[in-house]
Design a protein around this motif. Structure first.
Motif, PDB file in Angstrom:
ATOM      1  N   TYR A  31     -36.454 -24.242 -23.346  1.00  0.00           N
ATOM      2  CA  TYR A  31     -34.853 -24.275 -23.202  1.00  0.00           C
ATOM      3  C   TYR A  31     -34.502 -25.150 -22.166  1.00  0.00           C
ATOM      4  CZ  TYR A  31     -36.681 -19.734 -25.042  1.00  0.00           C
ATOM      5  OH  TYR A  31     -37.188 -18.894 -26.037  1.00  0.00           O
ATOM      6  N   ARG A  32     -34.534 -26.555 -22.260  1.00  0.00           N
ATOM      7  CA  ARG A  32     -34.132 -27.766 -21.540  1.00  0.00           C
ATOM      8  C   ARG A  32     -32.949 -27.693 -20.878  1.00  0.00           C
ATOM      9  NH1 ARG A  32     -33.420 -33.973 -23.283  1.00  0.00           N
ATOM     10  NH2 ARG A  32     -33.853 -34.855 -21.158  1.00  0.00           N
ATOM     11  N   ALA A  33     -31.896 -27.281 -21.896  1.00  0.00           N
ATOM     12  CA  ALA A  33     -30.619 -27.258 -21.139  1.00  0.00           C
ATOM     13  C   ALA A  33     -30.494 -26.123 -20.141  1.00  0.00           C
ATOM     14  CB  ALA A  33     -29.590 -27.005 -22.410  1.00  0.00           C
ATOM     15  N   LEU A  34     -31.000 -24.858 -20.388  1.00  0.00           N
ATOM     16  CA  LEU A  34     -31.024 -23.868 -19.415  1.00  0.00           C
ATOM     17  C   LEU A  34     -31.740 -24.328 -17.976  1.00  0.00           C
ATOM     18  CD1 LEU A  34     -30.009 -21.126 -19.405  1.00  0.00           C
ATOM     19  CD2 LEU A  34     -32.180 -20.307 -20.082  1.00  0.00           C
ATOM     20  N   SER A  35     -32.805 -25.115 -18.104  1.00  0.00           N
ATOM     21  CA  SER A  35     -33.579 -25.400 -16.893  1.00  0.00           C
ATOM     22  C   SER A  35     -32.731 -26.620 -16.123  1.00  0.00           C
ATOM     23  CB  SER A  35     -35.031 -26.104 -17.390  1.00  0.00           C
ATOM     24  OG  SER A  35     -35.598 -26.559 -16.236  1.00  0.00           O
TER      25      SER A  35
ATOM     26  N   GLU B  73     -37.219 -28.085 -35.260  1.00  0.00           N
ATOM     27  CA  GLU B  73     -37.276 -28.883 -34.379  1.00  0.00           C
ATOM     28  C   GLU B  73     -35.999 -28.927 -33.498  1.00  0.00           C
ATOM     29  OE1 GLU B  73     -37.717 -32.823 -36.380  1.00  0.00           O
ATOM     30  OE2 GLU B  73     -38.939 -31.769 -37.961  1.00  0.00           O
ATOM     31  N   THR B  74     -35.851 -28.253 -32.556  1.00  0.00           N
ATOM     32  CA  THR B  74     -34.662 -27.737 -31.645  1.00  0.00           C
ATOM     33  C   THR B  74     -34.783 -28.406 -30.424  1.00  0.00           C
ATOM     34  OG1 THR B  74     -34.392 -25.724 -32.736  1.00  0.00           O
ATOM     35  CG2 THR B  74     -33.338 -26.234 -30.658  1.00  0.00           C
ATOM     36  N   SER B  75     -33.758 -29.178 -30.119  1.00  0.00           N
ATOM     37  CA  SER B  75     -33.655 -29.829 -28.668  1.00  0.00           C
ATOM     38  C   SER B  75     -32.260 -29.430 -27.931  1.00  0.00           C
ATOM     39  CB  SER B  75     -33.970 -31.241 -28.722  1.00  0.00           C
ATOM     40  OG  SER B  75     -32.931 -31.816 -29.625  1.00  0.00           O
ATOM     41  N   SER B  76     -32.433 -29.587 -26.666  1.00  0.00           N
ATOM     42  CA  SER B  76     -31.187 -29.139 -25.948  1.00  0.00           C
ATOM     43  C   SER B  76     -31.094 -29.854 -24.637  1.00  0.00           C
ATOM     44  CB  SER B  76     -30.992 -27.735 -25.693  1.00  0.00           C
ATOM     45  OG  SER B  76     -32.052 -27.235 -24.655  1.00  0.00           O
ATOM     46  N   VAL B  77     -29.868 -30.134 -24.216  1.00  0.00           N
ATOM     47  CA  VAL B  77     -29.521 -30.875 -23.063  1.00  0.00           C
ATOM     48  C   VAL B  77     -28.286 -30.543 -22.361  1.00  0.00           C
ATOM     49  CG1 VAL B  77     -28.133 -32.648 -24.193  1.00  0.00           C
ATOM     50  CG2 VAL B  77     -29.510 -33.306 -21.749  1.00  0.00           C
ATOM     51  N   TYR B  78     -28.339 -30.419 -21.070  1.00  0.00           N
ATOM     52  CA  TYR B  78     -27.032 -30.089 -20.251  1.00  0.00           C
ATOM     53  C   TYR B  78     -26.792 -31.184 -19.272  1.00  0.00           C
ATOM     54  CZ  TYR B  78     -24.075 -27.815 -16.787  1.00  0.00           C
ATOM     55  OH  TYR B  78     -23.062 -27.201 -16.073  1.00  0.00           O
TER      56      TYR B  78
ATOM     57  N   VAL C 286     -25.559 -29.038 -25.148  1.00  0.00           N
ATOM     58  CA  VAL C 286     -25.718 -29.590 -26.569  1.00  0.00           C
ATOM     59  C   VAL C 286     -27.058 -28.802 -26.798  1.00  0.00           C
ATOM     60  CG1 VAL C 286     -25.838 -31.074 -28.315  1.00  0.00           C
ATOM     61  CG2 VAL C 286     -24.376 -31.528 -26.586  1.00  0.00           C
ATOM     62  N   SER C 287     -27.055 -28.220 -28.189  1.00  0.00           N
ATOM     63  CA  SER C 287     -28.489 -27.709 -28.537  1.00  0.00           C
ATOM     64  C   SER C 287     -28.151 -28.085 -30.228  1.00  0.00           C
ATOM     65  CB  SER C 287     -28.452 -26.130 -28.580  1.00  0.00           C
ATOM     66  OG  SER C 287     -29.601 -25.915 -29.175  1.00  0.00           O
TER      67      SER C 287
END
Length: 253
Positions: free
Chosen positions: A20-24, A153-158, A176-177
């Motif tokens: 949960y990269r964006a959350l971190s 294949e899910t990726s996310s960024v904040y 973005v997810s």
């Protein structure tokens, strides 16, 4: 994630950082290490608006039951450029923006029981109820946030732009997810922060991305599309270009 979990614990979680990269990243963008050590998930999500007219006892603004949004005519550098009509506050939470893009659910609790709803429906715009920012009822509290497991294949960024790099609220932010399959975008969820009274979704950009191969995305066009409905005030037009750029960068990343 319990509402009383500190932001520091969210940042320290290896599972959150990996899945949960964006959350971190959103948690890590909040304030200072000292504040993140005591600030909580629930506290970050339930902040009151960051508007100097609303905060000042000198102004009886619309948000306090008055008849005027003083930001409309002047002193509006940090105010909304999207989704605002009569009240131009901006939503201050970083975690909210990331959680909405990750399709999270909130669990609300009271003496009469619990209820769950999408976090996107937790926040209330001024035109719905100008005196509130959430749907919390009297005697009810935010108990926890549930983030669905990523599929495929899910990726996310904040990404967040701010004046003081050490610590500050967002001038603009974007989460973005994106889920891909064999290099093709199967779904996308983009949410903007710092530019609207609530975390601001741009589903038309999500739809435009869906079905494209990753290498075919015109990231500049997507950024422009995200701010196509912007209506800046006298001092915050910079937010339009800033937000478009952040959206492009986030999609690219």
């Amino acid at each position: 994630i319990g509402a009383l979990v500190t932001l520091a614990r969210v940042i320290e979680s290896q599972e959150i950082a990996e899945s949960y990269r964006a959350l971190s990243q959103a948690a890590n963008s909040v304030a200072t290490p000292q504040i993140r050590n005591v600030g909580t998930v629930g506290g970050n999500l339930c902040q009151r608006p960051r508007c100097w007219y609303y905060r000042s006892p000198m102004y009886h603004c619309m948000k306090k039951g008055g008849e005027t949004c003083f930001a409309y005519s002047s002193g509006n550098r940090y105010h909304a450029v999207l989704g605002a009509d009569e009240c131009y506050i901006v939503h201050p939470s970083d975690l909210a923006v990331a959680s909405v893009s990750m399709d999270a659910t909130v669990v609300l609790s009271s003496d009469s029981g619990t209820r769950e709803l999408p976090i996107e429906d937790f926040f209330v715009a001024p035109h719905v109820n100008i005196l509130a920012e959430t749907v919390l009822r009297p005697g009810e509290h935010l108990a926890r946030v549930k983030v669905p497991a990523p599929t495929g294949e899910t990726s996310s960024v904040y990404l967040k732009a701010k004046e003081r790099q050490g610590y500050d609220f967002a001038l603009s932010s974007v989460a973005v997810s994106i889920q891909t399959e064999s290099g093709v975008i199967r779904s996308a969820r983009i949410t903007l922060g710092g530019v609207a009274p609530v975390p601001y979704r741009v589903p038309h950009v999500d739809a435009a991305l869906t079905g494209l191969r990753a290498g075919e995305v015109d990231i500049r066009a997507m950024g422009e599309m995200a701010v196509r409905d912007a209506r800046p005030l006298s001092e915050n037009g910079y937010k339009v270009r800033l937000t478009a750029s952040l959206v492009s960068r986030a999609i690219s990343e």
